[in-house]
Design a protein around this motif. Structure first.
Motif, PDB file in Angstrom:
ATOM      1  N   GLN A 144       0.830  -1.203   0.000  1.00 18.09           N
ATOM      2  CA  GLN A 144       0.000   0.000   0.000  1.00 18.09           C
ATOM      3  C   GLN A 144       0.870   1.261   0.000  1.00 18.09           C
ATOM      4  OE1 GLN A 144      -3.341  -0.344   2.800  1.00 18.09           O
ATOM      5  NE2 GLN A 144      -3.271  -2.555   2.452  1.00 18.09           N
ATOM      6  N   ALA A 145       2.007   1.212   0.685  1.00 20.29           N
ATOM      7  CA  ALA A 145       2.944   2.346   0.644  1.00 20.29           C
ATOM      8  C   ALA A 145       3.501   2.523  -0.768  1.00 20.29           C
ATOM      9  CB  ALA A 145       4.077   2.127   1.647  1.00 20.29           C
ATOM     10  N   ALA A 146       3.811   1.412  -1.440  1.00 20.76           N
ATOM     11  CA  ALA A 146       4.297   1.480  -2.821  1.00 20.76           C
ATOM     12  C   ALA A 146       3.237   2.093  -3.721  1.00 20.76           C
ATOM     13  CB  ALA A 146       4.670   0.086  -3.323  1.00 20.76           C
ATOM     14  N   GLU A 147       1.997   1.669  -3.540  1.00 20.20           N
ATOM     15  CA  GLU A 147       0.907   2.194  -4.366  1.00 20.20           C
ATOM     16  C   GLU A 147       0.749   3.699  -4.186  1.00 20.20           C
ATOM     17  OE1 GLU A 147      -3.792   1.351  -5.297  1.00 20.20           O
ATOM     18  OE2 GLU A 147      -3.090   1.293  -3.217  1.00 20.20           O
ATOM     19  N   SER A 148       0.971   4.191  -2.978  1.00 18.29           N
ATOM     20  CA  SER A 148       0.788   5.625  -2.731  1.00 18.29           C
ATOM     21  C   SER A 148       1.772   6.484  -3.514  1.00 18.29           C
ATOM     22  CB  SER A 148       0.913   5.925  -1.234  1.00 18.29           C
ATOM     23  OG  SER A 148       2.272   5.858  -0.822  1.00 18.29           O
ATOM     24  N   LEU A 167      -3.126 -13.095  -1.370  1.00 19.14           N
ATOM     25  CA  LEU A 167      -4.590 -13.052  -1.315  1.00 19.14           C
ATOM     26  C   LEU A 167      -5.193 -14.446  -1.151  1.00 19.14           C
ATOM     27  CD1 LEU A 167      -6.868 -10.958  -1.521  1.00 19.14           C
ATOM     28  CD2 LEU A 167      -6.875 -11.324  -3.979  1.00 19.14           C
ATOM     29  N   TYR A 168      -4.604 -15.431  -1.804  1.00 18.10           N
ATOM     30  CA  TYR A 168      -5.159 -16.781  -1.774  1.00 18.10           C
ATOM     31  C   TYR A 168      -4.405 -17.720  -0.831  1.00 18.10           C
ATOM     32  CZ  TYR A 168      -7.822 -14.962  -5.632  1.00 18.10           C
ATOM     33  OH  TYR A 168      -8.652 -14.186  -6.405  1.00 18.10           O
ATOM     34  N   ALA A 169      -3.540 -17.172  -0.003  1.00 18.52           N
ATOM     35  CA  ALA A 169      -2.824 -17.986   0.983  1.00 18.52           C
ATOM     36  C   ALA A 169      -3.804 -18.477   2.048  1.00 18.52           C
ATOM     37  CB  ALA A 169      -1.711 -17.165   1.633  1.00 18.52           C
ATOM     38  N   ALA A 175      -6.084  -6.614   5.853  1.00 21.42           N
ATOM     39  CA  ALA A 175      -7.028  -5.541   5.537  1.00 21.42           C
ATOM     40  C   ALA A 175      -6.525  -4.752   4.338  1.00 21.42           C
ATOM     41  CB  ALA A 175      -7.187  -4.620   6.736  1.00 21.42           C
ATOM     42  N   GLY A 176      -7.402  -4.514   3.400  1.00 17.37           N
ATOM     43  CA  GLY A 176      -7.088  -3.691   2.241  1.00 17.37           C
ATOM     44  C   GLY A 176      -6.415  -4.408   1.089  1.00 17.37           C
ATOM     45  N   ARG A 183      -7.599  -2.693  -7.538  1.00 19.73           N
ATOM     46  CA  ARG A 183      -7.152  -1.395  -8.089  1.00 19.73           C
ATOM     47  C   ARG A 183      -5.994  -1.554  -9.068  1.00 19.73           C
ATOM     48  NH1 ARG A 183      -7.688   0.050  -2.741  1.00 19.73           N
ATOM     49  NH2 ARG A 183      -5.420   0.188  -2.408  1.00 19.73           N
ATOM     50  N   VAL A 184      -5.089  -2.479  -8.781  1.00 19.15           N
ATOM     51  CA  VAL A 184      -3.898  -2.621  -9.636  1.00 19.15           C
ATOM     52  C   VAL A 184      -4.078  -3.684 -10.724  1.00 19.15           C
ATOM     53  CG1 VAL A 184      -2.374  -1.762  -7.820  1.00 19.15           C
ATOM     54  CG2 VAL A 184      -2.671  -4.240  -8.120  1.00 19.15           C
ATOM     55  N   GLY A 185      -5.252  -4.306 -10.765  1.00 17.69           N
ATOM     56  CA  GLY A 185      -5.549  -5.264 -11.829  1.00 17.69           C
ATOM     57  C   GLY A 185      -5.023  -6.667 -11.591  1.00 17.69           C
ATOM     58  N   ALA A 186      -4.668  -6.993 -10.357  1.00 17.17           N
ATOM     59  CA  ALA A 186      -4.196  -8.346 -10.047  1.00 17.17           C
ATOM     60  C   ALA A 186      -5.366  -9.331 -10.076  1.00 17.17           C
ATOM     61  CB  ALA A 186      -3.485  -8.391  -8.707  1.00 17.17           C
ATOM     62  N   ILE A 187      -6.549  -8.842  -9.735  1.00 18.65           N
ATOM     63  CA  ILE A 187      -7.791  -9.626  -9.836  1.00 18.65           C
ATOM     64  C   ILE A 187      -8.864  -8.716 -10.411  1.00 18.65           C
ATOM     65  CG2 ILE A 187      -7.208 -11.161  -7.904  1.00 18.65           C
ATOM     66  CD1 ILE A 187      -9.248  -9.545  -6.206  1.00 18.65           C
TER      67      ILE A 187
END
Length: 188
Positions: A144-148, A167-169, A175-176, A183-187
């Motif tokens: 999330q820091a990278a995304e900012s 996410l699937y672990a 959270a988030g 938002r980044v298109g991973a899913i």
């Protein structure tokens, strides 16, 4: 070559190019930057090949080239001791030593990362380390820091792989993370 998995060839080419430069005591900053950049990349290739000792030797030599007073920008190359520290995070994560990688992450002065992209790369590399260390919550915070700072860096396939793996672990989803993944298109 490194990205395609041809680690031995990458190490050989990068090491040969560095040997051709071999800066002496009166080397220019550009020579030191080029030499150090070649070695830090060779170190990461060695780590990806699972050769910890070789990776350590190469990154130590790159760090020695970091005797520069300030970051050097030589064409496409930017080099400084801070950049070497960021490569150490990646190299130690690649060889499976998340404790050493986190130790190196703690030494990075964020003010010296210079661009939003470098800031994001630092946090993505640190997220990989936290994920390997079993701390998905901290990894998610790093992402999330990278995304900012540079959300485009999270649109890379390697970032998507990290995000979806977390996410699937079979653990509690931080959270988030799901909304970040969307938002980044991973899913979708």
């Amino acid at each position: 070559m490194r990205r395609a998995g041809h680690h031995d060839d990458a190490i050989a080419l990068l090491s040969a190019a560095a040997a051709d430069i071999q800066p002496g005591p009166h080397a220019s900053d550009a020579e030191l930057a080029t030499y150090g950049s070649l070695l830090r990349t060779a170190s990461y290739a060695g780590a990806q090949a699972g050769r910890r000792a070789q990776a350590q030797t190469l990154i130590d030599e790159a760090a020695a080239a970091g005797r520069l007073r300030a970051p050097v920008h030589a064409g496409e190359i930017t080099f400084s001791p801070t950049h070497v520290a960021v490569y150490k995070i990646s190299a130690f994560t690649a060889v499976g030593d998340s404790t050493a990688a986190l130790d190196h992450a703690s030494t990075v002065d964020m003010r010296l990362l210079e661009t939003p992209e470098r800031y994001a790369r630092y946090y993505i590399d640190t997220a990989r380390t936290w994920e390997q260390h079993g701390r998905h919550d901290r990894a998610s915070q790093a992402l999330q820091a990278a995304e900012s700072q540079a959300p485009q860096e999270l649109r890379r396939p390697s970032s998507h792989e990290l995000i979806t793996r977390m996410l699937y672990a079979p653990t509690v989803t931080p959270a988030g993370l799901r909304s970040l993944a969307m938002r980044v298109g991973a899913i979708r």
